[in-house]
Design an enzyme around this catalytic site. Structure first.
Site: not given
Ligand code: PEP
Ligand code: MG
Length: 583
Positions: A191, A299, A438, A461-462, A472, A509
């Site tokens: 955050h 998502r 992925e 990412n994956d 990751r 993406c």
């Protein structure tokens, strides 16, 4: 002169004075109170909780409209935690039972929660631990009245082990201007990182051993590239060089701002499409200025994470329709890709018990989980099908392993359509359905999968984590996790080529779609659709306008021959340097 490296969180170049904060450890007194004073002490505790809530609400009110709605959610979570009956009652009971002062009990109880959350190897719970630390420090500060901010901090670069979100906001709202932040703590997705981006403060995280450094009076903070850098005690030559760099960077920012209203086309006139990656909500003010070509990744798990129970079909329909309506207000007819629920591994729901697994990233997650719980999946499919009736909505599956899953999902979609027909509900009959790429098996069989789906979206990412067998989220394996590894580059090329042969659109993406170097690589591999966090769209549009596609042929050949990620990065950086000089 010394150099500290770390991860850039928000870009910028700052030359200025450091303010070293060796983190005030509030000395919490621990003393006994008499039993007659217990109620009074509980009252004192409750008042400090109330003050903490009021302060956060005020900060939230001040920030509304200034930063992303999604980012403001951090503060809502803190208010909810301050209202948590279990937390409050544990502290009240502690004061009563131990007859101790409130500060000491707040510390003890929060430490118990923090330890519990820190033990769970999941970034969401690690974030929870930080949230508890944040609110407990706020309560303690109220109890001890030690919440003053040193006005000397104004205009300086804050050097600190770890800065909590509410501390950052407090600094911001006391009128103090931070010109930069250097933190030892690493948490790209924390955050605090989100807030530094929202408040646009150049920030470096993950700097090593920052307290054993001689900081001197002047430092340079450079977070303009992925790997951030701090130069301590710079000599005159370095200072002069950075003065020039700073000017260059300022001009670049101006240029990006000026190109915001221009077309996303390459120098040789080819159109590239830029889409948004969003969570449960949409920040309309940002969207209209950025003019995305659609939403490339919604998502949906964030919608589920926000709820206290599984949202039913009706609720989902409404949520998706609301997002579509809001988006279409400024971007009519543009596509919205809704990804079906992708929980498991790092993403958990408080109201859903996952099976304990040794290796959750390789276990029941994404599509595997939804296919195992058909009712859950059907509720979502129906919600999407119905919301798509009057909107340009497409559906996409995450974490597909084999064709059988696609066929099974297809059967379920048909079953849902039949049921909706019987129930007399309106829905979109011929919705486009795509899959995320992925898992390495998707790459190897891309030409086969292409016959069963309408489009691909590569989730780098994956895909990176599964191709390189590198978690990751693991800080230990961090050096191996690299989307510029030639294995990942070749994989993207294989999918892109299969898509071209089979006439199926392939977008990317994952986070790399928003990185300058990666954009060059992806375009060279034939990708023309990129989906990214809203903040990156202007920068990527500006970059694309400087790329000459014919020049990328050579780059593609070099990339596909590269031996390691450094070679890939060198090739891309070299071209980036050439085109950055173009107007
Ligand atoms: C990805 O894996 O690249 C992706 C976009 O999905 P997520 O980050 O939500 O796992
Ligand atoms: Mg993914």
């Amino acid at each position: 002169m010394g150099v500290i490296v770390g991860k850039s969180i928000f870009p910028g170049i700052v030359i200025g004075q450091p303010y070293i904060e060796r983190k005030k450890k509030i000395d919490i007194e621990n003393y006994k109170i008499s039993s007659e004073k217990v109620e009074e002490e509980i009252e004192r505790f409750l008042e400090s909780v109330q003050k903490a809530k009021n302060d956060i609400k005020q900060i939230k009110g001040n920030l509304e409209g200034k930063i992303n709605k999604e980012d403001l959610q951090i503060l809502t979570v803190h208010i909810m935690m301050l209202d948590d009956p279990q937390f409050i009652s544990d502290i009240k009971k502690g004061i009563k039972k131990e007859e101790n002062n409130a500060e000491a009990v707040v510390k003890k109880v929060s430490n118990k929660y923090i330890e519990m959350f820190e033990k769970i190897a999941d970034p969401i719970y690690k974030q929870r631990a930080l949230d508890i630390k944040d609110i407990s420090e706020r309560i303690i500060m109220n109890l001890t009245h030690e919440d003053d901010i040193d006005s000397n901090l104004n205009g300086k670069i804050l050097v600190i082990r770890e800065l909590l979100p509410s501390e950052l906001l407090k600094i911001y709202y006391s009128g103090i201007n931070l010109s930069g932040i250097i933190m030892e703590y690493m948490g790209e997705t924390s955050h605090t990182a989100i807030l530094t981006k929202a408040l646009e403060i150049p920030t470096l995280m993950g700097g090593n051993d920052i307290f054993s450094v001689d900081w001197g009076d002047k430092i340079i903070l450079d977070t303009t590239s992925m790997e951030g850098k701090v130069v301590t005690n710079p000599d005159i030559k370095t200072l002069n060089r950075y003065d020039e760099e700073k000017n260059r960077y300022r001009n670049k920012m101006k240029e990006i701002e000026e190109s915001i209203d221009k077309e996303t086309v390459t120098l040789d006139g080819e159109r590239v499409y830029l889409y948004l990656n969003i969570g449960g909500r949409l920040d309309i003010t940002q969207v209209s200025r950025k003019r995305p070509d659609g939403i490339g990744l919604l998502r949906t798990e964030l919608i589920y994470m926000d709820a206290v129970e599984f949202p039913n079909e009706e609720k989902q329909k409404k949520i998706y329709e609301n997002i579509a309506r809001e988006f279409e207000e400024s971007q009519p007819n543009k596509p919205i890709v809704i990804r079906t629920l992708d929980i498991g591994a790092d993403k958990k729901l408080s109201y859903y018990k996952m099976v304990d697994e040794e290796n959750p990233s390789l276990g029941c997650r994404g599509m595997r989980l939804t296919l195992a719980d058909k009712n859950l999946f059907k509720n979502q499919i129906k919600g999407i099908l119905r919301a798509a009736t009057h909107h340009n909505i497409k559906m996409m599956y995450p974490m597909i392993t084999n064709l059988k899953e696609i066929i099974e999902a297809k059967d379920l979609v048909e079953e849902c359509k039949k049921e909706l027909l019987i129930e007399g509900k309106e829905f979109k009959e011929n919705i486009e359905v795509g899959m995320m790429v992925e898992v390495p098996s998707n790459v190897m069989l891309a030409d086969i999968f292409a016959d069963y789906v309408d489009f691909f979206s590569i989730g780098t990412n994956d895909l990176t984590q599964y191709i390189l067998a590198t978690d990751r989220y693991s800080p230990i394996a961090e050096k191996l996790y690299d989307c510029y590894d030639p294995a990942v580059i070749r994989a993207i090329n294989m999918v892109s080529s299969a898509g071209l042969r089979k006439n199926k659109k392939v977008s990317v993406c994952g986070e790399m779609a928003g990185e300058n170097q990666a954009v060059i690589a992806l375009l060279s591999l034939g990708i023309r659709d990129l989906s990214m966090a809203p903040a990156y769209i202007p920068k990527v549009r500006n970059l694309i306008r400087k790329i000459e596609l014919s020049e990328l042929k050579e780059i593609k050949i070099k990339l596909l021959k590269s031996k390691d990620s450094q070679e890939v990065k060198n090739i891309l950086n070299e071209y980036l340097e050439i085109i950055e000089g173009r107007n």
